[in-house]
Scaffold this motif. Structure first.
Motif, PDB file in Angstrom:
ATOM      1  N   LEU A  25       0.865  -1.176   0.000  1.00 56.29           N
ATOM      2  CA  LEU A  25       0.000   0.000   0.000  1.00 56.29           C
ATOM      3  C   LEU A  25       0.904   1.229   0.000  1.00 56.29           C
ATOM      4  CD1 LEU A  25      -2.768  -0.935   2.611  1.00 56.29           C
ATOM      5  CD2 LEU A  25      -2.859  -1.131   0.118  1.00 56.29           C
ATOM      6  N   VAL A  26       0.656   2.133  -0.934  1.00 55.32           N
ATOM      7  CA  VAL A  26       1.481   3.328  -1.081  1.00 55.32           C
ATOM      8  C   VAL A  26       0.651   4.555  -0.686  1.00 55.32           C
ATOM      9  CG1 VAL A  26       2.862   4.724  -2.658  1.00 55.32           C
ATOM     10  CG2 VAL A  26       2.792   2.230  -2.937  1.00 55.32           C
ATOM     11  N   TYR A  27       1.243   5.392   0.154  1.00 62.57           N
ATOM     12  CA  TYR A  27       0.567   6.580   0.667  1.00 62.57           C
ATOM     13  C   TYR A  27       1.378   7.828   0.301  1.00 62.57           C
ATOM     14  CZ  TYR A  27      -1.930   3.236   3.665  1.00 62.57           C
ATOM     15  OH  TYR A  27      -2.680   2.188   4.139  1.00 62.57           O
ATOM     16  N   LYS A  28       0.673   8.892  -0.014  1.00 59.84           N
ATOM     17  CA  LYS A  28       1.311  10.179  -0.316  1.00 59.84           C
ATOM     18  C   LYS A  28       0.912  11.193   0.743  1.00 59.84           C
ATOM     19  CE  LYS A  28       1.659  13.741  -3.903  1.00 59.84           C
ATOM     20  NZ  LYS A  28       1.180  14.175  -5.244  1.00 59.84           N
ATOM     21  N   LYS A  29       1.899  11.933   1.219  1.00 55.98           N
ATOM     22  CA  LYS A  29       1.624  12.938   2.253  1.00 55.98           C
ATOM     23  C   LYS A  29       0.833  14.094   1.665  1.00 55.98           C
ATOM     24  CE  LYS A  29       4.941  15.443   4.280  1.00 55.98           C
ATOM     25  NZ  LYS A  29       6.032  15.790   5.249  1.00 55.98           N
ATOM     26  N   ARG A  30      -0.175  14.526   2.394  1.00 59.99           N
ATOM     27  CA  ARG A  30      -1.034  15.623   1.956  1.00 59.99           C
ATOM     28  C   ARG A  30      -0.469  16.944   2.487  1.00 59.99           C
ATOM     29  NH1 ARG A  30      -4.335  16.590  -1.948  1.00 59.99           N
ATOM     30  NH2 ARG A  30      -5.088  14.454  -1.683  1.00 59.99           N
ATOM     31  N   THR A  31      -0.193  17.857   1.577  1.00 60.92           N
ATOM     32  CA  THR A  31       0.207  19.215   1.949  1.00 60.92           C
ATOM     33  C   THR A  31      -0.680  20.195   1.190  1.00 60.92           C
ATOM     34  OG1 THR A  31       1.886  19.336   0.200  1.00 60.92           O
ATOM     35  CG2 THR A  31       2.607  18.532   2.366  1.00 60.92           C
ATOM     36  N   TRP A  32      -0.714  21.429   1.700  1.00 57.06           N
ATOM     37  CA  TRP A  32      -1.549  22.452   1.086  1.00 57.06           C
ATOM     38  C   TRP A  32      -0.752  23.742   0.920  1.00 57.06           C
ATOM     39  CZ3 TRP A  32      -3.279  20.022   5.731  1.00 57.06           C
ATOM     40  CH2 TRP A  32      -4.197  18.983   5.539  1.00 57.06           C
ATOM     41  N   LYS A  33      -0.903  24.376  -0.218  1.00 62.22           N
ATOM     42  CA  LYS A  33      -0.301  25.686  -0.449  1.00 62.22           C
ATOM     43  C   LYS A  33      -1.314  26.744  -0.024  1.00 62.22           C
ATOM     44  CE  LYS A  33       2.718  24.308  -4.269  1.00 62.22           C
ATOM     45  NZ  LYS A  33       3.083  24.522  -5.704  1.00 62.22           N
ATOM     46  N   ILE A  34      -1.050  27.352   1.110  1.00 64.19           N
ATOM     47  CA  ILE A  34      -2.015  28.259   1.720  1.00 64.19           C
ATOM     48  C   ILE A  34      -1.413  29.653   1.827  1.00 64.19           C
ATOM     49  CG2 ILE A  34      -3.336  28.747   3.818  1.00 64.19           C
ATOM     50  CD1 ILE A  34      -3.467  25.734   4.301  1.00 64.19           C
ATOM     51  N   SER A  35      -2.179  30.626   1.399  1.00 63.12           N
ATOM     52  CA  SER A  35      -1.725  32.017   1.466  1.00 63.12           C
ATOM     53  C   SER A  35      -1.652  32.471   2.918  1.00 63.12           C
ATOM     54  CB  SER A  35      -2.678  32.927   0.688  1.00 63.12           C
ATOM     55  OG  SER A  35      -2.695  32.575  -0.677  1.00 63.12           O
ATOM     56  N   GLN A  36      -0.574  33.176   3.248  1.00 60.05           N
ATOM     57  CA  GLN A  36      -0.351  33.688   4.594  1.00 60.05           C
ATOM     58  C   GLN A  36      -0.787  35.152   4.676  1.00 60.05           C
ATOM     59  OE1 GLN A  36       0.702  31.392   6.964  1.00 60.05           O
ATOM     60  NE2 GLN A  36       0.363  30.075   5.179  1.00 60.05           N
ATOM     61  N   PRO A  37      -0.975  35.670   5.893  1.00 64.94           N
ATOM     62  CA  PRO A  37      -1.417  37.064   6.052  1.00 64.94           C
ATOM     63  C   PRO A  37      -0.499  38.075   5.382  1.00 64.94           C
ATOM     64  CG  PRO A  37      -1.634  35.874   8.120  1.00 64.94           C
ATOM     65  CD  PRO A  37      -0.928  34.953   7.176  1.00 64.94           C
ATOM     66  N   ASP A  38       0.807  37.750   5.268  1.00 63.12           N
ATOM     67  CA  ASP A  38       1.741  38.692   4.635  1.00 63.12           C
ATOM     68  C   ASP A  38       1.757  38.591   3.123  1.00 63.12           C
ATOM     69  OD1 ASP A  38       2.994  36.294   4.195  1.00 63.12           O
ATOM     70  OD2 ASP A  38       4.813  36.760   5.343  1.00 63.12           O
ATOM     71  N   GLY A  39       0.886  37.733   2.544  1.00 57.98           N
ATOM     72  CA  GLY A  39       0.805  37.596   1.100  1.00 57.98           C
ATOM     73  C   GLY A  39       1.624  36.465   0.528  1.00 57.98           C
ATOM     74  N   SER A  40       2.474  35.878   1.339  1.00 59.36           N
ATOM     75  CA  SER A  40       3.277  34.755   0.857  1.00 59.36           C
ATOM     76  C   SER A  40       2.433  33.480   0.804  1.00 59.36           C
ATOM     77  CB  SER A  40       4.484  34.542   1.772  1.00 59.36           C
ATOM     78  OG  SER A  40       4.057  34.179   3.080  1.00 59.36           O
ATOM     79  N   VAL A  41       2.927  32.491   0.076  1.00 51.89           N
ATOM     80  CA  VAL A  41       2.255  31.200  -0.021  1.00 51.89           C
ATOM     81  C   VAL A  41       3.156  30.152   0.616  1.00 51.89           C
ATOM     82  CG1 VAL A  41       1.307  29.432  -1.542  1.00 51.89           C
ATOM     83  CG2 VAL A  41       1.003  31.854  -2.097  1.00 51.89           C
ATOM     84  N   ASP A  42       2.644  29.481   1.617  1.00 48.39           N
ATOM     85  CA  ASP A  42       3.427  28.503   2.368  1.00 48.39           C
ATOM     86  C   ASP A  42       2.818  27.126   2.162  1.00 48.39           C
ATOM     87  OD1 ASP A  42       5.338  27.506   3.985  1.00 48.39           O
ATOM     88  OD2 ASP A  42       4.536  28.299   5.869  1.00 48.39           O
ATOM     89  N   GLU A  43       3.639  26.136   1.815  1.00 53.62           N
ATOM     90  CA  GLU A  43       3.144  24.775   1.639  1.00 53.62           C
ATOM     91  C   GLU A  43       3.450  23.974   2.896  1.00 53.62           C
ATOM     92  OE1 GLU A  43       3.159  20.992  -1.470  1.00 53.62           O
ATOM     93  OE2 GLU A  43       4.354  22.773  -1.908  1.00 53.62           O
ATOM     94  N   ARG A  44       2.415  23.581   3.578  1.00 50.47           N
ATOM     95  CA  ARG A  44       2.563  22.833   4.823  1.00 50.47           C
ATOM     96  C   ARG A  44       1.555  21.690   4.877  1.00 50.47           C
ATOM     97  NH1 ARG A  44       5.109  25.632   9.114  1.00 50.47           N
ATOM     98  NH2 ARG A  44       6.618  27.086   8.218  1.00 50.47           N
ATOM     99  N   GLY A  45       1.857  20.729   5.757  1.00 46.99           N
ATOM    100  CA  GLY A  45       0.925  19.646   6.012  1.00 46.99           C
ATOM    101  C   GLY A  45       0.089  19.947   7.237  1.00 46.99           C
TER     102      GLY A  45
END
Length: 429
Positions: free
Chosen positions: A29-49
């Protein structure tokens, strides 16, 4: 304290790999980690799980099954392509609020675990700490949420709500009037997001696969429990096979050559509540006892070590929650705030006494309830707790050596209490 507050608002990050493989013999069984590219209050985009685990100092990661079709014996486990919580995309986070953590995700998951048995009608489940605090059917989605919320308005504070139908404006207005952490629905109708987004920290999650949630009744997954020594216990996930009157068994027993059976058959409403209550039971930590009435929870006792104790706890909670909703309806404040105001001399004791008298007269709404036990009653004392409060029916697993005692308790009650067996228990740890 300021450091602790900072921990709660910080995305911890994690060191888990982007891919994980679990091998069962020659099957993988193969699993892939879920991360999200979410905009931060300062306008940057941070990809985190995942934000963090159960506590702010625990790293955590969410993995989605992406490959492998596991078959062990005659059991075909769930295949890739059926993602629910593990398949949440950033586009599904209609409002991120605080970055999602493990508890938010597991609350949603257990809500889905219950809701998959309630898809025939508008239904809502409110969860806290991976247990339902209120669950209900309704004539509309707004009615379902309102009933679930009124069943335990206290515990619903800061909870996660999972719903079986698209969120409409009436429901959104009700949701917005409560402090919630997460709202999850298959869709959000026009105008609802403007209402819900007034709460900036609310996580609003669209999960369109909820429309097909009933299909998940038949799926099994591998349930892992890790041990402190690094070992793992694996088991098949539980399946609720009590879905209609045909799945119920009559309450009968034999003891010292004598046959026992319940004198009264359940009504159709009691049967409906048995099926509804057993579905809720599927997502409640054991030992547990529930009281349900007309497709709505009245008292939920969870995770207790003895069965009579949890039956009593569920009664105690029903009385507390009933007093609170009466107070809120009459004065617009929680019952605890009324007590505090009386202590400070700001309100009259007569106000509390009036509510207390109403609670006692109504017995917290417990008369007419169906009592649900996730396993058998080892003695009749557990059933007697509910009977004393006026319950009219019981659903339990059956199989105790002293089942005859519980049957006697039902037959001796005035009026008599109906009881049925499931022939299976519903433990969840």
């Amino acid at each position: 304290m300021s450091d602790l507050k900072k921990m709660y608002s910080t995305i911890l990050g994690d060191q888990f790999p982007m891919e994980m493989t679990i091998t069962f013999g020659e099957q993988k069984l193969v699993y892939k980690k879920r991360t999200w590219k979410i905009s931060q209050p300062d306008g940057s985009v941070d990809e985190r799980g995942v934000r963090y685990g159960e506590n702010p100092d625990q790293e955590a990661a969410l993995f989605e099954l992406v490959n492998g079709n596991l078959v062990l014996g005659d059991c075909h486990y769930i295949e890739p392509g059926n993602g629910l919580v593990s398949a949440i995309e950033v586009e599904d986070m209609l409002q991120v609020g605080k970055h999602p953590g493990k508890i938010n995700l597991t609350d949603i998951d257990n809500g889905l675990n219950i809701l998959k048995y309630l898809m025939d009608k508008p239904a809502a489940v409110i969860l806290k700490h991976n247990n339902p605090c209120g669950a209900a059917y309704g004539s509309t989605l707004a009615d379902a949420f309102n009933r679930a919320n009124r069943a335990d308005r206290i515990a619903a504070f800061g909870g996660a709500v999972v719903m079986s139908r698209p969120c409409d404006k009436d429901t959104a207005e009700m949701l917005a009037s409560n402090y919630l952490e997460v709202v999850c629905a298959p869709e959000f109708e026009a105008g609802t997001l403007e209402i819900l987004k007034k709460s900036k920290n609310l996580r609003i999650i669209r999960m369109n696969r909820i429309d097909r949630l009933a299909e998940f009744e038949k799926y099994r997954f591998v349930d892992f429990k890790s041990l402190i020594d690094g070992g793992i216990i694996v088991q098949q996930s539980a399946v609720n096979s009590i879905r209609s009157i045909r799945d119920l068994k009559p309450a009968t027993a034999s003891w010292q050559g004598k046959e026992y059976q319940c004198d009264r058959e359940p009504t159709q409403q009691e049967i409906d509540d048995m099926i509804f209550g057993w579905a809720i039971e599927h997502g409640v930590t054991s030992n547990s006892v529930l009281y349900v009435k007309d497709g709505c929870t009245v008292g939920i006792g969870t995770g207790e070590q003895d069965r009579v104790g949890v039956a009593e706890i569920a009664v105690h909670k029903a009385y507390i929650k009933y007093a609170d909703i009466l107070c809120f309806d009459k004065y617009g404040i929680p019952y605890a705030d009324l007590e505090l105001a009386i202590t400070k001399g700001e309100r009259k004791m007569a106000e509390k006494e009036e509510i207390d008298a109403k609670v006692q007269a109504d017995r917290a709404g417990l008369p007419g309830c169906t009592m649900i036990s996730d396993a058998f009653f080892p003695f009749r004392d557990g059933a007697d707790v509910g009977i004393k409060e006026g319950i009219t029916a019981i659903l339990q697993a059956g199989g105790s050596m002293r089942d005859f005692e519980t049957i006697e308790a039902c037959n001796e009650a005035e009026p008599k209490v109906a009881m049925m067996y499931t022939g299976q228990r519903s433990f969840k740890h």
